[in-house]
Enzyme design. Sequence first.
Site, mmCIF file in Angstrom:
data_model
loop_
_atom_site.group_PDB
_atom_site.id
_atom_site.type_symbol
_atom_site.label_atom_id
_atom_site.label_comp_id
_atom_site.label_asym_id
_atom_site.label_seq_id
_atom_site.Cartn_x
_atom_site.Cartn_y
_atom_site.Cartn_z
ATOM 1 N N GLU A 48 0.676 -1.478 -0.149
ATOM 2 C CA GLU A 48 -0.027 0.006 -0.181
ATOM 3 C C GLU A 48 1.027 0.975 -0.126
ATOM 4 O OE1 GLU A 48 -3.367 0.833 -0.111
ATOM 5 O OE2 GLU A 48 -3.672 -1.820 -0.186
ATOM 6 N N THR A 101 11.394 3.234 0.786
ATOM 7 C CA THR A 101 11.424 4.057 0.505
ATOM 8 C C THR A 101 12.474 5.299 1.204
ATOM 9 O OG1 THR A 101 9.840 5.943 0.026
ATOM 10 C CG2 THR A 101 9.651 4.177 0.875
ATOM 11 N N ASP A 102 12.340 6.173 0.775
ATOM 12 C CA ASP A 102 13.320 7.393 1.350
ATOM 13 C C ASP A 102 12.352 8.176 2.806
ATOM 14 O OD1 ASP A 102 12.135 9.133 -0.069
ATOM 15 O OD2 ASP A 102 12.893 10.602 -0.465
ATOM 16 N N GLU A 103 11.442 8.043 2.912
ATOM 17 C CA GLU A 103 10.502 8.298 3.701
ATOM 18 C C GLU A 103 10.535 7.801 5.074
ATOM 19 O OE1 GLU A 103 6.215 9.080 2.767
ATOM 20 O OE2 GLU A 103 6.565 9.387 0.919
ATOM 21 N N LYS A 145 -1.866 10.164 -7.228
ATOM 22 C CA LYS A 145 -0.655 10.535 -6.312
ATOM 23 C C LYS A 145 -0.567 12.258 -7.024
ATOM 24 C CE LYS A 145 0.421 7.293 -4.903
ATOM 25 N NZ LYS A 145 0.713 5.493 -5.088
ATOM 26 N N PHE A 146 0.320 12.748 -7.218
ATOM 27 C CA PHE A 146 0.355 14.142 -7.138
ATOM 28 C C PHE A 146 1.000 14.156 -9.004
ATOM 29 C CE2 PHE A 146 3.782 17.712 -7.168
ATOM 30 C CZ PHE A 146 2.229 18.771 -7.161
ATOM 31 N N TYR A 187 1.950 5.374 6.728
ATOM 32 C CA TYR A 187 3.098 4.369 5.169
ATOM 33 C C TYR A 187 3.949 4.258 5.548
ATOM 34 C CZ TYR A 187 5.006 4.369 0.839
ATOM 35 O OH TYR A 187 6.373 4.013 -0.464
ATOM 36 N N LYS A 206 6.679 1.319 5.851
ATOM 37 C CA LYS A 206 7.616 0.601 5.406
ATOM 38 C C LYS A 206 9.299 0.259 6.182
ATOM 39 C CE LYS A 206 7.840 0.394 1.393
ATOM 40 N NZ LYS A 206 7.356 -0.686 0.757
HETATM 41 P P1 NAD Z 1 1.298 1.039 -6.834
HETATM 42 O O1 NAD Z 1 0.715 1.498 -5.253
HETATM 43 O O2 NAD Z 1 1.375 2.471 -7.728
HETATM 44 O O3 NAD Z 1 1.397 -0.694 -6.828
HETATM 45 C C1 NAD Z 1 1.671 -1.592 -5.558
HETATM 46 C C2 NAD Z 1 1.187 -2.504 -6.074
HETATM 47 O O4 NAD Z 1 1.524 -4.413 -4.967
HETATM 48 C C3 NAD Z 1 -0.139 -2.946 -6.779
HETATM 49 O O5 NAD Z 1 0.001 -3.906 -7.722
HETATM 50 C C4 NAD Z 1 -1.093 -3.559 -6.425
HETATM 51 O O6 NAD Z 1 -1.923 -4.110 -6.604
HETATM 52 C C5 NAD Z 1 -0.130 -4.933 -5.190
HETATM 53 N N1 NAD Z 1 -0.127 -5.196 -3.563
HETATM 54 C C6 NAD Z 1 -0.758 -3.929 -3.204
HETATM 55 N N2 NAD Z 1 -1.349 -4.803 -2.248
HETATM 56 C C7 NAD Z 1 -0.740 -6.736 -2.475
HETATM 57 C C8 NAD Z 1 -1.194 -7.675 -1.388
HETATM 58 N N3 NAD Z 1 -1.634 -7.680 0.201
HETATM 59 N N4 NAD Z 1 -0.692 -8.307 -2.047
HETATM 60 C C9 NAD Z 1 -0.286 -8.409 -3.701
HETATM 61 N N5 NAD Z 1 -0.204 -7.694 -4.252
HETATM 62 C C10 NAD Z 1 -0.072 -5.978 -3.705
HETATM 63 O O7 NAD Z 1 3.050 0.734 -5.759
HETATM 64 P P2 NAD Z 1 4.551 2.106 -6.651
HETATM 65 O O8 NAD Z 1 4.568 2.935 -6.419
HETATM 66 O O9 NAD Z 1 4.091 1.068 -7.954
HETATM 67 O O10 NAD Z 1 5.346 1.768 -5.417
HETATM 68 C C11 NAD Z 1 6.163 0.139 -5.262
HETATM 69 C C12 NAD Z 1 7.124 -0.158 -4.196
HETATM 70 O O11 NAD Z 1 7.592 0.948 -4.725
HETATM 71 C C13 NAD Z 1 6.264 0.160 -3.105
HETATM 72 O O12 NAD Z 1 6.859 -0.939 -2.006
HETATM 73 C C14 NAD Z 1 6.669 1.833 -2.819
HETATM 74 O O13 NAD Z 1 7.394 1.719 -0.848
HETATM 75 C C15 NAD Z 1 8.001 1.784 -3.514
HETATM 76 N N6 NAD Z 1 8.332 3.335 -3.560
HETATM 77 C C16 NAD Z 1 7.213 4.015 -4.356
HETATM 78 C C17 NAD Z 1 7.621 5.306 -4.609
HETATM 79 C C18 NAD Z 1 7.164 5.664 -5.234
HETATM 80 O O14 NAD Z 1 7.424 7.439 -5.567
HETATM 81 N N7 NAD Z 1 5.665 5.541 -6.061
HETATM 82 C C19 NAD Z 1 8.876 5.750 -4.417
HETATM 83 C C20 NAD Z 1 10.403 4.552 -3.247
HETATM 84 C C21 NAD Z 1 9.472 3.502 -3.086
HETATM 85 O O1 DAU Z 2 9.697 9.731 -1.303
HETATM 86 C C1 DAU Z 2 8.808 8.913 -1.873
HETATM 87 C C2 DAU Z 2 7.521 8.686 -2.099
HETATM 88 O O2 DAU Z 2 7.108 9.384 -2.811
HETATM 89 C C3 DAU Z 2 6.975 7.047 -2.061
HETATM 90 O O3 DAU Z 2 7.467 6.351 -1.252
HETATM 91 C C4 DAU Z 2 5.246 7.025 -2.050
HETATM 92 O O4 DAU Z 2 4.894 5.899 -2.010
HETATM 93 C C5 DAU Z 2 5.013 7.734 -3.156
HETATM 94 O O5 DAU Z 2 3.368 7.932 -3.301
HETATM 95 C C6 DAU Z 2 5.401 9.352 -2.649
HETATM 96 O O6 DAU Z 2 5.142 9.646 -1.302
HETATM 97 P P1 DAU Z 2 4.711 11.807 -1.319
HETATM 98 O O7 DAU Z 2 3.895 11.751 -0.562
HETATM 99 O O8 DAU Z 2 5.640 12.409 -1.790
HETATM 100 O O9 DAU Z 2 3.740 11.131 -3.467
HETATM 101 P P2 DAU Z 2 2.705 12.440 -2.976
HETATM 102 O O10 DAU Z 2 2.688 11.911 -4.861
HETATM 103 O O11 DAU Z 2 1.645 11.856 -2.673
HETATM 104 O O12 DAU Z 2 2.582 13.690 -3.090
HETATM 105 C C7 DAU Z 2 3.782 14.549 -3.296
HETATM 106 C C8 DAU Z 2 3.734 15.749 -2.734
HETATM 107 O O13 DAU Z 2 2.442 16.072 -3.391
HETATM 108 C C9 DAU Z 2 4.094 15.811 -1.202
HETATM 109 O O14 DAU Z 2 4.337 16.588 -1.022
HETATM 110 C C10 DAU Z 2 1.751 16.388 -1.565
HETATM 111 C C11 DAU Z 2 1.831 16.810 -2.387
HETATM 112 N N1 DAU Z 2 0.791 16.809 -3.190
HETATM 113 C C12 DAU Z 2 0.021 16.028 -3.580
HETATM 114 C C13 DAU Z 2 -1.087 15.817 -4.004
HETATM 115 C C14 DAU Z 2 -1.740 13.623 -4.282
HETATM 116 C C15 DAU Z 2 -0.223 17.789 -3.885
HETATM 117 O O15 DAU Z 2 0.525 19.537 -2.952
HETATM 118 N N2 DAU Z 2 -0.888 17.750 -4.015
HETATM 119 C C16 DAU Z 2 -2.012 17.173 -4.427
HETATM 120 O O16 DAU Z 2 -3.121 16.633 -5.162
#
Ligand code: NAD
Ligand code: DAU
Length: 331
Positions: A81, A121-123, A187-188, A148, A152
């Site tokens: 998630e 994640t860097d978070e 997402k943003f 979240y 992680k």
């Molecule tokens: P996403 O939410 O787009 O995709 C998550 C996927 O995992 C989906 O396909 C979902 O169906 C599947 N999933 C969720 N729960 C599950 C479960 N219980 N069993 C099997 N499948 C399940 O996520 P994303 O943005 O692609 O992120 C992928 C990974 O990368 C995550 O671990 C996230 O923490 C990490 N990450 C994301 C970012 C980012 O900017 N999006 C940055 C750094 C790290």
């Molecule tokens: O840093 C890595 C992380 O980046 C991942 O681990 C997460 O899975 C990924 O969702 C992302 O987290 P953020 O919370 O940084 O991403 P998000 O896209 O939700 O938001 C990016 C920034 O934009 C954050 O400062 C919140 C802001 N935001 C977000 C939305 C959805 C807005 O200002 N307006 C918006 O509508």
Amino acid sequence: MQRVLVTGGAGFIGANFVDHLVVHTDLQVTVLDALTYAGHREAVDGFPSDRVAFVHGDITDAEVVDREVAEADAVVHFAAESHNDNSLHDPRPFLDTNVIGTYTLIEAARRHGTRFHHVSTDEVYGDLELDDPARFTEQTPYNPSSPYSSTKAASDLLVRAWVRSFGLQATLSNCSNNYGPWQHIEKFIPRQITNLLDGRRPRLYGEGKNVRDWIHVDDHNSAVLAVLQRGRIGETYLIGADGERSNKQVVEQLLTTMGRPRDDYDLVADRPGHDLRYAIDATKLRTELGWTPRYDFDSGLAATVEWYRRHEDWWRPVKEATEARYAKSGQ
Ligand code: NAD
Ligand code: DAU
């Protein structure tokens, strides 16, 4: 290594990773994905069936996980998630998938002696002040802020403990904010692109001053593959591409790219506990594994806008419901 199990391979980064493996390696891939609201069958349907198999299953299901891990030489674990805002409204699925799901996978990897790569994640490091010259390194103490990021962080610590206590053959990577094709429109960046394509105004939380360190999803994935192939067991690698920008800067760039006035956005309710700034120092990855990013943010963002323009069929069905959820929080 011949067969890789990719958890979460129908999500944003996982689906792009499978594409990367198909193009750049000879590996056989099995995707294990529960197809939650964030998983998309169409993101994996286009791959050649002699290279990529799909298993619909949950990573908290010990039986399915054991069977699939037993068949694989390596596991790359993306499933999670992933959205901070959702974790503030309903944390429970984050505990189930991110903590128990990771535990279920590493127990299976331990039983079968399977190589494991944990995507994180860097978070987990919390946030930095806007004027802090420091960036996150592998030595930065964990200090997560949201449900979240705390789940992680918990999953990272489980993987590290399994390495030390049970000799799990694992590596970890912690990456900054990704952008690119197939990212959910909650997402943003895709939320603002699809708002603009819809004739709506972008929505900036608070004053739009928060900073994220953007990386193209293909650059994240080339780094994950480098760590899987050449990373040292037990080590963590930070992944980032020197892409720091405030949210306001990103929105202004999107407005300019899409032919709208630079101030044509709304400031909306802030995210509770909103992390101020993330910034990655990727020196270890660059020097030890020779990795470099290929994308620059300006052309990568323009290509991403085009991708969402061409894939309206994909995002249109969930746009209204996504915006209705945000409207409830004044966002
Ligand atoms: P996403 O939410 O787009 O995709 C998550 C996927 O995992 C989906 O396909 C979902 O169906 C599947 N999933 C969720 N729960 C599950 C479960 N219980 N069993 C099997 N499948 C399940 O996520 P994303 O943005 O692609 O992120 C992928 C990974 O990368 C995550 O671990 C996230 O923490 C990490 N990450 C994301 C970012 C980012 O900017 N999006 C940055 C750094 C790290
Ligand atoms: O840093 C890595 C992380 O980046 C991942 O681990 C997460 O899975 C990924 O969702 C992302 O987290 P953020 O919370 O940084 O991403 P998000 O896209 O939700 O938001 C990016 C920034 O934009 C954050 O400062 C919140 C802001 N935001 C977000 C939305 C959805 C807005 O200002 N307006 C918006 O509508």
